[in-house]
Design a protein around this motif. Structure first.
Motif, PDB file in Angstrom:
ATOM      1  N   ASP A 286       0.857  -1.185   0.000  1.00 32.34           N
ATOM      2  CA  ASP A 286       0.000   0.000   0.000  1.00 32.34           C
ATOM      3  C   ASP A 286       0.896   1.238   0.000  1.00 32.34           C
ATOM      4  O   ASP A 286       1.366   1.673   1.056  1.00 32.34           O
ATOM      5  CB  ASP A 286      -0.912   0.008   1.232  1.00 32.34           C
ATOM      6  CG  ASP A 286      -1.969   1.104   1.165  1.00 32.34           C
ATOM      7  OD1 ASP A 286      -1.731   2.120   0.476  1.00 32.34           O
ATOM      8  OD2 ASP A 286      -3.024   0.951   1.802  1.00 32.34           O
TER       9      ASP A 286
ATOM     10  N   GLN B 201       0.278   4.371  -0.431  1.00 34.57           N
ATOM     11  CA  GLN B 201      -0.255   5.561   0.231  1.00 34.57           C
ATOM     12  C   GLN B 201      -0.068   5.495   1.747  1.00 34.57           C
ATOM     13  O   GLN B 201       0.272   6.491   2.386  1.00 34.57           O
ATOM     14  CB  GLN B 201      -1.730   5.737  -0.125  1.00 34.57           C
ATOM     15  CG  GLN B 201      -1.959   6.037  -1.606  1.00 34.57           C
ATOM     16  CD  GLN B 201      -3.414   6.319  -1.927  1.00 34.57           C
ATOM     17  OE1 GLN B 201      -4.296   6.119  -1.097  1.00 34.57           O
ATOM     18  NE2 GLN B 201      -3.662   6.794  -3.142  1.00 34.57           N
ATOM     19  N   LYS B 202      -0.269   4.317   2.313  1.00 34.96           N
ATOM     20  CA  LYS B 202      -0.093   4.150   3.759  1.00 34.96           C
ATOM     21  C   LYS B 202       1.345   3.785   4.125  1.00 34.96           C
ATOM     22  O   LYS B 202       1.681   3.713   5.307  1.00 34.96           O
ATOM     23  CB  LYS B 202      -1.040   3.068   4.277  1.00 34.96           C
ATOM     24  CG  LYS B 202      -2.515   3.438   4.173  1.00 34.96           C
ATOM     25  CD  LYS B 202      -3.388   2.326   4.756  1.00 34.96           C
ATOM     26  CE  LYS B 202      -4.859   2.682   4.678  1.00 34.96           C
ATOM     27  NZ  LYS B 202      -5.717   1.590   5.234  1.00 34.96           N
ATOM     28  N   LYS B 203       2.176   3.507   3.097  1.00 29.71           N
ATOM     29  CA  LYS B 203       3.571   3.107   3.294  1.00 29.71           C
ATOM     30  C   LYS B 203       3.651   1.849   4.157  1.00 29.71           C
ATOM     31  O   LYS B 203       4.411   1.764   5.126  1.00 29.71           O
ATOM     32  CB  LYS B 203       4.383   4.249   3.916  1.00 29.71           C
ATOM     33  CG  LYS B 203       4.361   5.524   3.080  1.00 29.71           C
ATOM     34  CD  LYS B 203       5.240   6.616   3.640  1.00 29.71           C
ATOM     35  CE  LYS B 203       6.689   6.281   3.480  1.00 29.71           C
ATOM     36  NZ  LYS B 203       7.580   7.440   3.676  1.00 29.71           N
ATOM     37  N   VAL B 204       2.838   0.870   3.760  1.00 28.45           N
ATOM     38  CA  VAL B 204       2.727  -0.377   4.514  1.00 28.45           C
ATOM     39  C   VAL B 204       2.810  -1.567   3.559  1.00 28.45           C
ATOM     40  O   VAL B 204       2.282  -1.524   2.443  1.00 28.45           O
ATOM     41  CB  VAL B 204       1.396  -0.430   5.303  1.00 28.45           C
ATOM     42  CG1 VAL B 204       1.115  -1.835   5.807  1.00 28.45           C
ATOM     43  CG2 VAL B 204       1.438   0.537   6.473  1.00 28.45           C
TER      44      VAL B 204
ATOM     45  N   GLU C 255       1.986  -6.786   9.267  1.00 26.28           N
ATOM     46  CA  GLU C 255       2.360  -5.671   8.403  1.00 26.28           C
ATOM     47  C   GLU C 255       3.778  -5.202   8.712  1.00 26.28           C
ATOM     48  O   GLU C 255       4.318  -5.463   9.789  1.00 26.28           O
ATOM     49  CB  GLU C 255       1.393  -4.495   8.591  1.00 26.28           C
ATOM     50  CG  GLU C 255      -0.035  -4.772   8.172  1.00 26.28           C
ATOM     51  CD  GLU C 255      -0.940  -3.565   8.365  1.00 26.28           C
ATOM     52  OE1 GLU C 255      -2.046  -3.568   7.806  1.00 26.28           O
ATOM     53  OE2 GLU C 255      -0.529  -2.618   9.084  1.00 26.28           O
TER      54      GLU C 255
ATOM     55  N   SER D 227       6.028  -1.492   8.054  1.00 23.88           N
ATOM     56  CA  SER D 227       6.032  -0.128   7.536  1.00 23.88           C
ATOM     57  C   SER D 227       7.432   0.220   7.039  1.00 23.88           C
ATOM     58  O   SER D 227       8.412  -0.451   7.377  1.00 23.88           O
ATOM     59  CB  SER D 227       5.597   0.859   8.620  1.00 23.88           C
ATOM     60  OG  SER D 227       6.470   0.781   9.734  1.00 23.88           O
TER      61      SER D 227
ATOM     62  N   TYR E 177       5.664   7.947  -6.707  1.00 26.13           N
ATOM     63  CA  TYR E 177       6.069   7.797  -5.308  1.00 26.13           C
ATOM     64  C   TYR E 177       7.590   7.905  -5.214  1.00 26.13           C
ATOM     65  O   TYR E 177       8.307   6.964  -5.546  1.00 26.13           O
ATOM     66  CB  TYR E 177       5.596   6.456  -4.738  1.00 26.13           C
ATOM     67  CG  TYR E 177       4.094   6.322  -4.680  1.00 26.13           C
ATOM     68  CD1 TYR E 177       3.374   6.795  -3.587  1.00 26.13           C
ATOM     69  CD2 TYR E 177       3.390   5.735  -5.733  1.00 26.13           C
ATOM     70  CE1 TYR E 177       1.989   6.686  -3.533  1.00 26.13           C
ATOM     71  CE2 TYR E 177       2.005   5.621  -5.697  1.00 26.13           C
ATOM     72  CZ  TYR E 177       1.312   6.101  -4.590  1.00 26.13           C
ATOM     73  OH  TYR E 177      -0.061   5.993  -4.545  1.00 26.13           O
TER      74      TYR E 177
END
Length: 367
Positions: free
Chosen positions: A82, A84-87, A94, A96, A288
């Motif tokens: 993801d 956008q969430k940097k995950v 998960e 990060s 990104y």
């Protein structure tokens, strides 16, 4: 405060980036891979043809990462990213990241056919595939050694794809068969390797001298080369080619192309037709700036905008350059454009015979 870089994939590119970043203790590096090893594909083709041993084709990622104080290895399966969430979604939770490097490589592209065919086939880009092929052929040779009746039966192996991988596998396997049967005073006339080339020649795009030398070597080894035809369909144990000819087969090797790794299929990043991530000249992604893509995962171009082939050379260079640009970003310096080059290509053609293209000079023969 330290920085955190996550590298997805212990590939040639991923390891090259990790080694560069490990030199800077202020950067914490996490390397994530679904396997606890790096498979040396350049050695894997020799494993298939029994020219090298199993342990010569792998590098332990936990052991490698343990050499660096600021590197952690995680044996996890990557399920989704993801941006956008940097995950990163893993099989057990998960992870990060501050900066992400995608280096998951590629997988063998298979043909559309009956699923039952895959019981008698394998790709060559994975350790599992290489071991499966090696064991299968060793077992087949053993059966022929034990039984005169079995030794007289035809055994057809089809290799779909006549690029570097397909040619090296065909030459290595046929050389092994020939040597094995000579040493046991047997005939290998019933063993047939068919190399399928969709273009008008094998090794399409390479220098004519290299193509000529490879063709002569394959002919001498008795590899049957089929050019300007594609595998149209596969039914039971028979392949129908686009020129309407049929070839019965006992085993098939897929070496005709690659596709994106499954974990990248749904990632919201710009990709080309092959599923590779489009990158800027700095190897970051267009949308990104905190995501870099390297190796087979990326659509790598040279300075002239020409597509670079997916080789270990380009993968390592891209990994080193991406790591360098990440260091520049963290130090608030301007990034540099990548300048990756093919320094030379060596093609193993069975035994100690090889064809080498260094750009300005080309040699072929026994090494």
């Amino acid at each position: 405060m330290g920085h955190h870089v996550v590298i997805l994939g212990g590939s040639y590119a991923g390891i090259a980036a990790m080694r560069q970043l490990s030199k800077y203790p202020e950067i914490q590096v996490t390397l994530i891979d679904q396997h606890p090893y790096h498979f040396l594909q350049t050695e894997g083709y020799e494993l298939i043809s029994s020219s090298t041993s199993f342990d010569e084709t792998i590098v332990s990622l936990p052991a490698l990462c343990a050499n660096y104080d600021n590197v952690t290895f995680k044996h996890r399966t990557i399920q989704a990213i993801d941006p956008q969430k940097k995950v990163i979604l893993l099989n057990d939770g998960e992870a990060s990241y501050e900066i992400l490097i995608i280096a998951v490589g590629s997988v063998t592209k298979r043909f559309d056919c009956d699923e039952s065919v895959y019981h008698y086939s394998s790709g060559a880009k994975s350790l599992r595939g290489a071991v499966k092929l090696n064991q299968f052929f060793q077992h087949e040779l053993y059966k022929r050694l034990e039984s005169d009746k079995k030794a007289k039966e035809n055994f057809n192996i089809i290799i779909g794809g006549a690029g570097l991988s397909g040619v090296e596998i065909a030459a290595g396997m046929q050389y092994f068969f020939n040597r094995y049967y000579r040493s046991n005073a047997l005939s290998c006339a019933t063993l047939h390797i068919h190399l399928i080339a969709s273009r008008e020649t094998i090794l399409y795009g390479m220098h004519p001298k290299i193509i000529e030398s490879a063709n002569k070597r394959l002919h001498k080894l008795h590899v049957k080369v089929h050019t300007q035809c594609r595998i149209y369909s596969i039914e039971h144990h028979e392949v129908l080619l686009s020129n309407n000819s049929k070839i019965p087969f006992d085993f098939m090797i897929f070496a005709g192309g690659t596709t994106t790794a499954p974990c990248l299929e749904d990632v919201e990043l710009q990709k080309n037709q092959k599923g590779q991530i489009v990158v800027t000249p700095y190897l970051s992604t267009p949308n990104y700036a905190d995501i870099f893509a390297i190796g087979d995962s990326a659509a790598l171009l040279d300075k002239k905008g020409k597509t670079l082939p997916p080789t270990a050379q380009t993968a390592i260079q891209s990994g080193e350059h991406a790591a360098g640009n990440i260091l520049r970003v963290l130090k608030q310096k301007k990034m540099k454009k990548a300048d990756m080059k093919i320094k030379g290509i060596a093609i193993a053609l069975g035994g100690t015979y090889a064809a080498i293209d260094l750009g300005h000079i080309r040699v072929y023969g026994y090494t």
